[in-house]
Motif scaffolding. Sequence first.
Motif, mmCIF file in Angstrom:
data_model
loop_
_atom_site.group_PDB
_atom_site.id
_atom_site.type_symbol
_atom_site.label_atom_id
_atom_site.label_comp_id
_atom_site.label_asym_id
_atom_site.label_seq_id
_atom_site.Cartn_x
_atom_site.Cartn_y
_atom_site.Cartn_z
ATOM 1 N N HIS A 67 0.843 -1.202 0.000
ATOM 2 C CA HIS A 67 0.000 0.000 0.000
ATOM 3 C C HIS A 67 0.876 1.250 0.000
ATOM 4 C CE1 HIS A 67 -3.041 2.965 1.016
ATOM 5 N NE2 HIS A 67 -2.268 3.330 2.030
ATOM 6 N N CYS A 69 3.926 1.606 -1.073
ATOM 7 C CA CYS A 69 4.582 1.747 -2.383
ATOM 8 C C CYS A 69 3.612 2.273 -3.435
ATOM 9 C CB CYS A 69 5.187 0.415 -2.829
ATOM 10 S SG CYS A 69 6.617 -0.057 -1.838
ATOM 11 N N GLY A 70 2.343 1.964 -3.276
ATOM 12 C CA GLY A 70 1.337 2.474 -4.210
ATOM 13 C C GLY A 70 1.061 3.952 -4.044
ATOM 14 N N ARG A 73 4.674 6.467 -4.659
ATOM 15 C CA ARG A 73 5.452 6.201 -5.865
ATOM 16 C C ARG A 73 5.926 7.442 -6.585
ATOM 17 N NH1 ARG A 73 1.376 3.604 -10.167
ATOM 18 N NH2 ARG A 73 0.273 5.477 -10.645
ATOM 19 N N TRP A 89 6.669 -4.007 -6.992
ATOM 20 C CA TRP A 89 5.844 -2.850 -6.655
ATOM 21 C C TRP A 89 6.648 -1.551 -6.580
ATOM 22 C CZ3 TRP A 89 0.673 -3.393 -6.576
ATOM 23 C CH2 TRP A 89 0.179 -4.697 -6.534
ATOM 24 N N THR A 115 6.732 6.798 -11.962
ATOM 25 C CA THR A 115 5.864 5.678 -11.583
ATOM 26 C C THR A 115 6.685 4.466 -11.186
ATOM 27 O OG1 THR A 115 3.944 4.379 -12.240
ATOM 28 C CG2 THR A 115 5.609 4.767 -13.925
ATOM 29 N N ASN A 116 6.039 3.526 -10.532
ATOM 30 C CA ASN A 116 6.655 2.243 -10.220
ATOM 31 C C ASN A 116 6.484 1.308 -11.409
ATOM 32 O OD1 ASN A 116 7.377 2.999 -7.610
ATOM 33 N ND2 ASN A 116 5.456 2.282 -6.749
#
Length: 121
Positions: A67, A69-70, A73, A89, A115-116
Amino acid sequence: MPLVKQVLIVAPDAEFSRSLEFVLEAEGYMITAKPDLEAALSLRDAHFDCTVLDQAAAAGPAMDVIHFCGVARPVILLSNTSLPWLSNWVAGVVEKPMLGQALAAAVRRAVVSGTNLEPPK
């Protein structure tokens, strides 16, 4: 004149965090450092162009780390062991002990991409 890029460092070891700050400030980044995910998430109104996450700060439940990492990012993970479940991720992984240039290059790539990596389907 280009805007200064903001980088969040999440690392529980204060000395290690300061060394990361030194490397990235030398590259021209503005740094904010927090010791853990909870403290980093408390900055929810702040904007960062990249997050550097030490593996030691990612010791909580896997879903909490994913979560983070989301929402934080792009994330560069600093890791001394392979974490395949987490490396899917993040925007990049830099192995510890890392050279300053390897970290600076990974942050530069993440800031440009914004972005990841795409999570597995």
